[in-house]
Design a protein around this motif. Structure first.
Motif, mmCIF file in Angstrom:
data_model
loop_
_atom_site.group_PDB
_atom_site.id
_atom_site.type_symbol
_atom_site.label_atom_id
_atom_site.label_comp_id
_atom_site.label_asym_id
_atom_site.label_seq_id
_atom_site.Cartn_x
_atom_site.Cartn_y
_atom_site.Cartn_z
ATOM 1 N N TYR A 217 31.058 165.287 18.671
ATOM 2 C CA TYR A 217 30.825 163.847 18.576
ATOM 3 C C TYR A 217 31.752 163.251 17.514
ATOM 4 C CZ TYR A 217 26.667 164.835 21.265
ATOM 5 O OH TYR A 217 25.820 165.249 22.253
ATOM 6 N N HIS A 218 31.938 161.938 17.585
ATOM 7 C CA HIS A 218 32.678 161.201 16.569
ATOM 8 C C HIS A 218 31.693 160.314 15.827
ATOM 9 C CE1 HIS A 218 36.426 162.526 18.244
ATOM 10 N NE2 HIS A 218 36.401 161.722 19.292
ATOM 11 N N ILE B 32 31.947 155.774 -0.735
ATOM 12 C CA ILE B 32 31.495 157.127 -1.032
ATOM 13 C C ILE B 32 30.418 157.425 -0.003
ATOM 14 C CG2 ILE B 32 30.363 158.634 -2.694
ATOM 15 C CD1 ILE B 32 31.665 156.857 -4.890
ATOM 16 N N ALA B 33 30.665 158.445 0.812
ATOM 17 C CA ALA B 33 29.748 158.794 1.895
ATOM 18 C C ALA B 33 29.259 160.229 1.712
ATOM 19 C CB ALA B 33 30.438 158.643 3.247
ATOM 20 N N ASN B 34 28.025 160.448 2.084
ATOM 21 C CA ASN B 34 27.412 161.760 1.965
ATOM 22 C C ASN B 34 26.609 162.016 3.234
ATOM 23 O OD1 ASN B 34 26.751 164.102 0.272
ATOM 24 N ND2 ASN B 34 24.663 163.302 0.373
ATOM 25 N N ILE B 35 26.856 163.169 3.850
ATOM 26 C CA ILE B 35 26.066 163.545 5.029
ATOM 27 C C ILE B 35 25.212 164.754 4.658
ATOM 28 C CG2 ILE B 35 27.938 164.929 6.033
ATOM 29 C CD1 ILE B 35 26.855 163.996 8.820
ATOM 30 N N TRP C 52 37.126 155.371 11.338
ATOM 31 C CA TRP C 52 36.811 156.783 11.535
ATOM 32 C C TRP C 52 36.103 157.334 10.313
ATOM 33 C CZ3 TRP C 52 37.267 159.817 15.715
ATOM 34 C CH2 TRP C 52 38.102 159.409 16.735
ATOM 35 N N TYR C 53 35.047 158.096 10.535
ATOM 36 C CA TYR C 53 34.405 158.828 9.440
ATOM 37 C C TYR C 53 34.572 160.328 9.675
ATOM 38 C CZ TYR C 53 30.678 160.733 6.472
ATOM 39 O OH TYR C 53 29.952 161.474 5.571
ATOM 40 N N LEU D 123 27.455 156.889 16.327
ATOM 41 C CA LEU D 123 27.658 158.265 16.747
ATOM 42 C C LEU D 123 28.020 158.193 18.222
ATOM 43 C CD1 LEU D 123 27.459 161.343 16.287
ATOM 44 C CD2 LEU D 123 25.022 161.154 16.878
ATOM 45 N N GLU D 124 29.201 158.705 18.573
ATOM 46 C CA GLU D 124 29.700 158.573 19.944
ATOM 47 C C GLU D 124 30.105 159.925 20.521
ATOM 48 O OE1 GLU D 124 32.941 155.818 20.090
ATOM 49 O OE2 GLU D 124 31.825 154.235 19.066
#
Length: 165
Positions: free
Chosen positions: A54-55, A74-77, A114-115, A157-158
């Motif tokens: 997925y993207h 600032i990103a956090n998964i 884009w992430y 989410l794709e």
């Protein structure tokens, strides 16, 4: 002439609906008075499966009050097992002449950023993406109290082309 306009409208609608079919998850946060540095946006979603890629995209809507040529995030998964991956990201938001990038008419522009690409969610369960802005004025070290001009920020989410085949 009317028939031609009708076909054009129907074609546009089919294209618009068809382009949205690959979105698995979409959520937005709106800002009425800008994005405060203390506002951490939190998006939760369940892994669609553990096999397909997925993207992940960030989506923004900004207006002419957005005074920067870029956007620092600032990103956090967080994964179901507790593992976390953090990223500091920079996106271009304006051309060298100051004109905002993105789609839209008039003073509001939408951008798809884009992430993560080709992500396989190998663990079943819930994932969390947390995002905060990290914008500063030129020459300053402290973060902006409030990022003006940003109207909405979201995540998509794709499915990928290879996952659709």
């Amino acid at each position: 002439m009317r028939t031609h306009k009708l076909y054009l409208l129907v074609g546009f609608c089919i294209c618009f609906v068809g382009c949205k079919e690959n979105i698995i998850f979409s959520e937005y946060e709106s800002f009425s008075d800008g994005w405060s540095k203390s506002d951490t946006l939190v998006f939760n979603f369940k892994a669609p499966d553990t096999i397909k890629p997925y993207h992940l995209f960030f989506n923004t809507r900004v207006n002419q009050d957005y005074e920067f040529s870029n956007l620092y995030l600032i990103a956090n998964i967080s994964f179901p097992n507790g593992k976390q991956i953090g990223d500091t990201l920079e996106y271009e938001m304006a051309y060298p002449d100051g004109k905002l990038m993105g789609n839209g008419f008039g003073s509001v522009k939408e951008s798809k950023l884009w992430y993560k690409s080709n992500v396989v969610f190998t663990e079943k369960g819930n994932y969390t993406v947390e995002v905060k802005h990290a914008m500063r004025k030129f020459g300053k070290t402290e973060a902006l109290d409030t990022l003006q001009g940003i109207m909405d920020f979201g995540i998509h989410l794709e499915t990928t082309k290879q996952a659709e085949n």
